[in-house]
Design a protein around this motif. Structure first.
Motif, mmCIF file in Angstrom:
data_model
loop_
_atom_site.group_PDB
_atom_site.id
_atom_site.type_symbol
_atom_site.label_atom_id
_atom_site.label_comp_id
_atom_site.label_asym_id
_atom_site.label_seq_id
_atom_site.Cartn_x
_atom_site.Cartn_y
_atom_site.Cartn_z
ATOM 1 N N ALA A 121 0.747 -1.400 -0.070
ATOM 2 C CA ALA A 121 0.046 0.057 0.030
ATOM 3 C C ALA A 121 0.943 1.237 -0.208
ATOM 4 C CB ALA A 121 -0.981 0.193 1.198
ATOM 5 N N ALA A 122 2.036 1.229 0.479
ATOM 6 C CA ALA A 122 3.064 2.548 0.799
ATOM 7 C C ALA A 122 3.712 2.620 -0.823
ATOM 8 C CB ALA A 122 4.004 2.185 1.708
ATOM 9 N N ASP A 123 3.724 1.275 -1.402
ATOM 10 C CA ASP A 123 4.576 1.368 -2.688
ATOM 11 C C ASP A 123 3.512 2.019 -3.692
ATOM 12 O OD1 ASP A 123 6.351 1.000 -4.548
ATOM 13 O OD2 ASP A 123 5.474 -1.249 -5.107
ATOM 14 N N VAL A 124 2.324 1.566 -3.672
ATOM 15 C CA VAL A 124 1.486 2.384 -4.884
ATOM 16 C C VAL A 124 0.813 3.530 -4.234
ATOM 17 C CG1 VAL A 124 0.783 -0.139 -5.537
ATOM 18 C CG2 VAL A 124 -0.580 0.917 -3.642
ATOM 19 N N GLY A 125 1.185 4.005 -3.052
ATOM 20 C CA GLY A 125 0.732 5.530 -2.519
ATOM 21 C C GLY A 125 -0.414 5.280 -1.845
ATOM 22 N N TRP A 126 -1.044 4.584 -1.364
ATOM 23 C CA TRP A 126 -2.046 4.452 -0.678
ATOM 24 C C TRP A 126 -1.961 5.166 0.693
ATOM 25 C CZ3 TRP A 126 -5.292 -0.562 -1.474
ATOM 26 C CH2 TRP A 126 -5.352 -0.784 -3.014
ATOM 27 N N ILE A 127 -0.739 4.704 1.217
ATOM 28 C CA ILE A 127 -0.378 5.105 2.459
ATOM 29 C C ILE A 127 0.958 6.286 2.375
ATOM 30 C CG2 ILE A 127 1.107 4.462 4.680
ATOM 31 C CD1 ILE A 127 0.043 1.616 4.320
ATOM 32 N N GLY A 128 0.627 7.397 2.964
ATOM 33 C CA GLY A 128 1.743 8.425 2.888
ATOM 34 C C GLY A 128 1.335 9.345 1.554
ATOM 35 N N GLY A 129 0.594 8.942 0.783
ATOM 36 C CA GLY A 129 0.172 9.842 -0.319
ATOM 37 C C GLY A 129 0.942 10.166 -1.218
ATOM 38 N N GLY A 130 2.236 9.271 -1.305
ATOM 39 C CA GLY A 130 3.212 9.440 -2.327
ATOM 40 C C GLY A 130 2.986 8.606 -3.336
ATOM 41 N N SER A 131 4.030 8.466 -4.343
ATOM 42 C CA SER A 131 3.965 7.765 -5.472
ATOM 43 C C SER A 131 5.301 6.895 -5.649
ATOM 44 C CB SER A 131 3.648 8.355 -6.745
ATOM 45 O OG SER A 131 3.822 7.685 -7.851
ATOM 46 N N LYS A 132 5.506 5.832 -6.052
ATOM 47 C CA LYS A 132 6.645 5.185 -6.427
ATOM 48 C C LYS A 132 7.276 5.872 -7.409
ATOM 49 C CE LYS A 132 4.862 1.352 -8.929
ATOM 50 N NZ LYS A 132 4.737 -0.167 -9.111
ATOM 51 N N ILE A 133 6.886 6.575 -8.112
ATOM 52 C CA ILE A 133 7.589 7.318 -9.523
ATOM 53 C C ILE A 133 8.122 8.481 -8.941
ATOM 54 C CG2 ILE A 133 7.388 8.347 -11.664
ATOM 55 C CD1 ILE A 133 5.071 6.255 -11.946
ATOM 56 N N GLU A 134 9.411 8.588 -9.147
ATOM 57 C CA GLU A 134 10.198 9.560 -8.731
ATOM 58 C C GLU A 134 9.685 10.943 -9.773
ATOM 59 O OE1 GLU A 134 12.565 10.443 -6.443
ATOM 60 O OE2 GLU A 134 12.063 8.635 -5.322
ATOM 61 N N ALA A 135 9.939 12.079 -9.200
ATOM 62 C CA ALA A 135 9.802 13.127 -10.098
ATOM 63 C C ALA A 135 10.979 13.558 -10.758
ATOM 64 C CB ALA A 135 8.977 14.384 -9.289
ATOM 65 N N ILE B 266 10.735 9.893 -20.282
ATOM 66 C CA ILE B 266 9.681 9.545 -19.220
ATOM 67 C C ILE B 266 8.461 8.543 -19.915
ATOM 68 C CG2 ILE B 266 7.570 10.259 -17.686
ATOM 69 C CD1 ILE B 266 9.744 12.848 -17.240
ATOM 70 N N ARG B 267 7.859 8.974 -21.040
ATOM 71 C CA ARG B 267 6.686 8.177 -21.714
ATOM 72 C C ARG B 267 7.201 7.049 -22.256
ATOM 73 N NH1 ARG B 267 2.283 11.034 -22.402
ATOM 74 N NH2 ARG B 267 2.218 13.453 -22.314
ATOM 75 N N SER B 268 8.374 7.021 -22.652
ATOM 76 C CA SER B 268 9.021 5.689 -23.239
ATOM 77 C C SER B 268 9.130 4.595 -21.835
ATOM 78 C CB SER B 268 10.148 5.650 -23.997
ATOM 79 O OG SER B 268 11.345 5.994 -23.009
ATOM 80 N N GLN B 269 9.586 5.169 -20.837
ATOM 81 C CA GLN B 269 9.685 4.231 -19.751
ATOM 82 C C GLN B 269 8.575 3.931 -18.917
ATOM 83 O OE1 GLN B 269 12.293 6.362 -16.904
ATOM 84 N NE2 GLN B 269 12.605 4.430 -15.633
ATOM 85 N N HIS B 270 7.508 4.923 -18.883
ATOM 86 C CA HIS B 270 6.379 4.720 -18.196
ATOM 87 C C HIS B 270 5.020 4.661 -18.871
ATOM 88 C CE1 HIS B 270 8.550 5.299 -14.270
ATOM 89 N NE2 HIS B 270 8.927 6.394 -14.834
ATOM 90 N N GLY B 271 5.090 4.732 -20.297
ATOM 91 C CA GLY B 271 3.646 4.481 -20.949
ATOM 92 C C GLY B 271 3.347 5.779 -21.757
ATOM 93 N N GLU B 272 2.577 5.711 -22.606
ATOM 94 C CA GLU B 272 2.052 7.001 -23.258
ATOM 95 C C GLU B 272 0.921 7.552 -22.601
ATOM 96 O OE1 GLU B 272 4.907 7.519 -25.870
ATOM 97 O OE2 GLU B 272 3.104 8.753 -25.833
ATOM 98 N N HIS B 273 0.309 6.907 -21.600
ATOM 99 C CA HIS B 273 -0.939 7.208 -20.956
ATOM 100 C C HIS B 273 -0.838 8.458 -20.043
ATOM 101 C CE1 HIS B 273 0.677 4.144 -18.405
ATOM 102 N NE2 HIS B 273 0.151 4.995 -17.376
ATOM 103 N N LEU B 274 0.571 8.861 -19.706
ATOM 104 C CA LEU B 274 0.790 9.760 -18.695
ATOM 105 C C LEU B 274 0.173 11.065 -19.029
ATOM 106 C CD1 LEU B 274 4.255 8.743 -17.715
ATOM 107 C CD2 LEU B 274 2.394 8.306 -16.499
#
Length: 92
Positions: A51-65, A84-92
């Motif tokens: 839950a912490a990894d997906v951002g449910w706890i702590g409100g963060g995200s596992k993706i570094e800005a 970024i789009r090639s690494q994480h997908g075009e849906h961003l």
């Protein structure tokens, strides 16, 4: 960082729990209820780490800005966006 914090807290909890079991409740013996409780704790702690990894706890995200500096050109920013789009997908 939230995953590391939750993992650290749960690891410390696990060691303190074992100390309490082996010193306070039943010295030098692990009783069946204590062993069952330890096995119940494991999936709960794994869930909290997930839950912490997906951002449910702590409100963060596992993706570094990524940081955009003032001296970056428009081409550099476009290149960073494409990376970024090639690494994480075009849906961003």
């Amino acid at each position: 960082m939230n995953v590391y914090a939750s993992t650290a807290v749960t690891s410390i909890f696990a060691y303190v729990w074992m100390l309490i079991i082996l010193v306070v409740f039943s010295p030098n013996v692990v009783e069946p209820w204590e062993g069952i409780l330890i096995f119940v704790f494991f999936p709960v702690l794994v869930f909290f780490a997930w839950a912490a990894d997906v951002g449910w706890i702590g409100g963060g995200s596992k993706i570094e800005a990524k940081r955009v500096d003032r001296d970056m050109s428009a081409e550099d920013i476009v290149e960073m966006e494409a990376s970024i789009r090639s690494q994480h997908g075009e849906h961003l």
